[in-house]
Design a protein around this motif. Structure first.
Motif, mmCIF file in Angstrom:
data_model
loop_
_atom_site.group_PDB
_atom_site.id
_atom_site.type_symbol
_atom_site.label_atom_id
_atom_site.label_comp_id
_atom_site.label_asym_id
_atom_site.label_seq_id
_atom_site.Cartn_x
_atom_site.Cartn_y
_atom_site.Cartn_z
ATOM 1 N N ALA A 182 -4.612 10.011 2.529
ATOM 2 C CA ALA A 182 -6.027 10.172 2.782
ATOM 3 C C ALA A 182 -6.467 11.420 2.958
ATOM 4 C CB ALA A 182 -6.276 9.178 3.898
ATOM 5 N N ASN A 183 -7.904 11.381 3.403
ATOM 6 C CA ASN A 183 -8.715 12.578 3.886
ATOM 7 C C ASN A 183 -8.904 13.931 3.242
ATOM 8 O OD1 ASN A 183 -9.846 10.568 5.753
ATOM 9 N ND2 ASN A 183 -8.186 11.360 7.208
ATOM 10 N N GLY A 184 -8.342 13.670 2.109
ATOM 11 C CA GLY A 184 -8.591 15.126 0.714
ATOM 12 C C GLY A 184 -7.146 15.625 1.150
ATOM 13 N N TYR A 185 -6.103 15.390 1.467
ATOM 14 C CA TYR A 185 -4.738 15.977 1.924
ATOM 15 C C TYR A 185 -3.995 15.738 0.274
ATOM 16 C CZ TYR A 185 -6.039 16.374 6.531
ATOM 17 O OH TYR A 185 -6.595 16.794 7.829
ATOM 18 N N LEU A 186 -2.856 16.245 0.267
ATOM 19 C CA LEU A 186 -2.339 16.496 -1.141
ATOM 20 C C LEU A 186 -2.049 15.283 -2.084
ATOM 21 C CD1 LEU A 186 -0.765 18.378 -3.052
ATOM 22 C CD2 LEU A 186 1.314 17.632 -1.956
ATOM 23 N N ILE A 187 -1.612 14.010 -1.415
ATOM 24 C CA ILE A 187 -1.565 12.787 -2.080
ATOM 25 C C ILE A 187 -3.228 12.203 -2.635
ATOM 26 C CG2 ILE A 187 -0.949 10.458 -2.131
ATOM 27 C CD1 ILE A 187 1.431 11.048 -0.425
ATOM 28 N N ASP A 188 -3.964 12.401 -1.584
ATOM 29 C CA ASP A 188 -5.233 11.927 -1.907
ATOM 30 C C ASP A 188 -5.873 12.736 -3.009
ATOM 31 O OD1 ASP A 188 -7.523 10.257 -1.583
ATOM 32 O OD2 ASP A 188 -8.420 11.435 -0.150
ATOM 33 N N PHE A 212 2.242 10.453 -8.543
ATOM 34 C CA PHE A 212 2.560 11.252 -7.374
ATOM 35 C C PHE A 212 2.908 10.335 -6.345
ATOM 36 C CE2 PHE A 212 1.795 14.217 -3.798
ATOM 37 C CZ PHE A 212 3.087 14.735 -3.728
ATOM 38 N N ALA A 213 1.829 9.596 -5.899
ATOM 39 C CA ALA A 213 1.903 8.802 -4.672
ATOM 40 C C ALA A 213 2.997 7.620 -4.720
ATOM 41 C CB ALA A 213 0.615 8.103 -4.428
ATOM 42 N N ILE A 214 3.121 7.193 -5.824
ATOM 43 C CA ILE A 214 4.330 6.224 -5.972
ATOM 44 C C ILE A 214 5.610 6.679 -6.094
ATOM 45 C CG2 ILE A 214 5.202 4.206 -7.724
ATOM 46 C CD1 ILE A 214 2.429 3.658 -6.243
ATOM 47 N N GLU A 215 5.886 7.844 -6.540
ATOM 48 C CA GLU A 215 7.198 8.735 -6.375
ATOM 49 C C GLU A 215 7.349 8.939 -5.141
ATOM 50 O OE1 GLU A 215 7.129 10.770 -10.960
ATOM 51 O OE2 GLU A 215 6.785 11.993 -9.260
ATOM 52 N N MET A 254 -3.135 1.730 -7.204
ATOM 53 C CA MET A 254 -2.018 2.098 -6.674
ATOM 54 C C MET A 254 -1.444 0.788 -5.641
ATOM 55 S SD MET A 254 -1.911 5.374 -3.903
ATOM 56 C CE MET A 254 -3.019 4.570 -2.910
ATOM 57 N N ALA A 255 -2.468 0.190 -4.944
ATOM 58 C CA ALA A 255 -2.173 -0.957 -4.168
ATOM 59 C C ALA A 255 -1.279 -2.076 -4.615
ATOM 60 C CB ALA A 255 -3.274 -1.498 -3.662
ATOM 61 N N LYS A 256 -1.465 -2.195 -6.179
ATOM 62 C CA LYS A 256 -0.714 -3.232 -6.711
ATOM 63 C C LYS A 256 0.795 -2.751 -7.086
ATOM 64 C CE LYS A 256 -4.625 -4.699 -9.746
ATOM 65 N NZ LYS A 256 -5.049 -4.654 -11.214
ATOM 66 N N ALA A 257 0.936 -1.344 -7.207
ATOM 67 C CA ALA A 257 2.360 -0.928 -7.271
ATOM 68 C C ALA A 257 2.900 -0.973 -5.751
ATOM 69 C CB ALA A 257 2.446 0.557 -7.818
ATOM 70 N N LEU A 258 2.158 -0.561 -4.735
ATOM 71 C CA LEU A 258 2.740 -0.634 -3.557
ATOM 72 C C LEU A 258 3.335 -2.070 -3.220
ATOM 73 C CD1 LEU A 258 -0.067 1.820 -1.704
ATOM 74 C CD2 LEU A 258 2.520 2.232 -2.517
ATOM 75 N N ALA A 259 2.543 -2.956 -3.587
ATOM 76 C CA ALA A 259 2.938 -4.446 -3.227
ATOM 77 C C ALA A 259 4.174 -4.898 -3.740
ATOM 78 C CB ALA A 259 1.782 -5.378 -3.808
ATOM 79 N N ARG A 260 4.348 -4.385 -5.249
ATOM 80 C CA ARG A 260 5.704 -4.624 -5.918
ATOM 81 C C ARG A 260 6.703 -3.939 -5.254
ATOM 82 N NH1 ARG A 260 2.076 -3.818 -10.322
ATOM 83 N NH2 ARG A 260 2.649 -1.671 -10.735
ATOM 84 N N ILE A 261 6.497 -2.839 -4.558
ATOM 85 C CA ILE A 261 7.499 -1.713 -3.925
ATOM 86 C C ILE A 261 8.047 -2.770 -2.613
ATOM 87 C CG2 ILE A 261 8.273 0.096 -2.676
ATOM 88 C CD1 ILE A 261 6.302 1.503 -4.695
ATOM 89 N N GLY A 262 6.775 -3.476 -1.984
ATOM 90 C CA GLY A 262 7.023 -3.985 -0.781
ATOM 91 C C GLY A 262 6.999 -3.436 0.553
ATOM 92 N N ILE A 263 6.022 -2.143 0.625
ATOM 93 C CA ILE A 263 5.693 -1.744 1.708
ATOM 94 C C ILE A 263 5.195 -2.379 2.936
ATOM 95 C CG2 ILE A 263 5.508 0.563 0.670
ATOM 96 C CD1 ILE A 263 2.739 0.528 1.467
ATOM 97 N N ALA A 264 5.252 -2.067 4.020
ATOM 98 C CA ALA A 264 4.807 -2.757 5.141
ATOM 99 C C ALA A 264 3.423 -2.926 5.359
ATOM 100 C CB ALA A 264 5.281 -2.243 6.650
#
Length: 366
Positions: A182-188, A212-215, A254-264
């Protein structure tokens, strides 16, 4: 109705309430080495009644630093320092996750051998960061320089740094990690067309912008388990050269991919300055539809606003930042409808115990 005081399971973590302590940079590490210390352990332990503590942003590597005196989690001494912190929090009955951070272009050149922070593209963020001049020991806000663009081959190295930091967080005794996206940092910066002009597989389409975020998430999850991983987003930030009307849709992909990964969980950092853009209800509802994990929100919430969003079913946990600074017993004050103390803004960054561990629990007439 759901209340702030109801327990909840967030991934592998069982929280006694839905009150989280938001991540807040305080710049209190020991130098040299950006080492977590006993003062930090006392600070976090004082606030262990939070359902969940999310630590201040913690750089995953030397390259990831952009501010002075912020902690790292890439050296053995840093890991040892954090172990003292987690032990203190656990002994006080708390749960704590480490926020993994690479500032990207949101940093000062003094932290880099060539004087250049790194980013998806060589575009300055139109922002300033808090640094201490090593020659004069004077602190202040300094403008960020134009960064250099990461080579495609370097991106895998940064992903490996995130994985190593997650591994170190586990050794340090953390209950999980939150990846700062978030907030303009690298992943954002990779997520947004305003800051990412790349022509390789990390730029262009939405799928390339989220790559990059998903990796990073996959690498971190492989180290500690997806059910101990959260990710922080700021879909509607416009400051720091991050204004991108397409960002919310990219983040939903990205959130769809995160759901598939199963993050908390996903943690929404909502802008809380004057005239800041609001997070639309339509986005909150869309996120609920595509992401099956928990949702944490933060950004100027008070007890009443927290009740509204929990009642609406648009969040599961509410994180409080500034309120936790001067009110280490914030859950107790909320439960008993006690008044909140104000914090001293002059002691936010750097310094000693004053304005850090000197705030006490509620005392009538104090």
């Amino acid at each position: 109705m759901t209340t702030l005081f109801d327990p909840i399971k967030v991934g592998a973590l069982s929280l006694p309430s839905r009150i989280a302590m938001a991540p807040m940079t305080r710049s209190r590490t020991d130098q040299p080495g950006n080492l977590p210390n006993d003062m930090m352990a006392a600070y976090y332990a004082q606030r262990a009644s939070a359902g969940l503590i999310i630590t201040e942003a913690t750089q995953i590597s030397r390259q990831g630093q952009g501010y002075s005196f912020t902690p790292g989690i890439h050296s053995d001494d840093q890991v040892a320092g954090w172990r003292v912190v987690t032990q203190a929090v656990h002994e006080a009955g708390g749960r704590i996750v480490n926020q993994l951070w690479h500032v990207g272009r949101m940093g000062h050149g003094m932290f880099h051998a060539d004087g250049l922070p790194v980013a998806p593209s060589a575009i300055a963020p139109d922002a300033s960061v808090w640094v201490v001049d090593p020659k004069t020991n004077r602190a202040g806000m300094v403008e960020c320089p134009v960064p250099r663009a990461l080579k495609t081959t370097e991106i895998a190295e940064v992903v490996a740094d995130y994985a190593a930091a997650a591994r170190n967080a586990k050794v340090a005794g953390f209950d999980g990690v939150e990846i700062h996206a978030a907030n303009g940092y690298l992943i954002d910066a990779f997520l947004r067309s305003s800051s990412n002009k790349r022509q390789d597989r990390y730029g262009g389409s939405a799928q390339n912008h989220i790559r990059f975020a998903i990796e990073v998430v996959e690498a971190v999850a492989a180290e500690i388990g997806a059910d101990r991983v959260g990710l922080r987003i700021s879909p509607f930030i416009t400051q720091r050269g991050m204004d991108d009307p397409s960002a919310p849709e990219t983040i939903l992909e990205m959130a769809k991919a995160l759901a598939r990964i199963g993050i908390a969980y996903i943690h929404i950092a909502e802008a809380d300055w004057d005239d800041a853009p609001e997070t639309p209800r339509a986005f909150r509802s869309a996120l609920r539809e595509v992401f099956s994990g928990s949702i944490i929100v933060a950004g100027g919430y008070d007890k009443e606003r927290a009740k509204v969003i929990l009642d609406a079913g648009l969040a599961d946990v509410v994180a409080f930042g500034r309120a936790f600074i001067a009110n280490p017993d914030l859950p107790h004050r909320f439960a008993q409808d006690l008044p909140l103390s104000a914090f001293d803004s002059e002691t936010l960054f750097g310094g000693d115990h004053q304005g850090y561990t000197t705030y006490g629990p509620y005392a009538p007439g104090a």
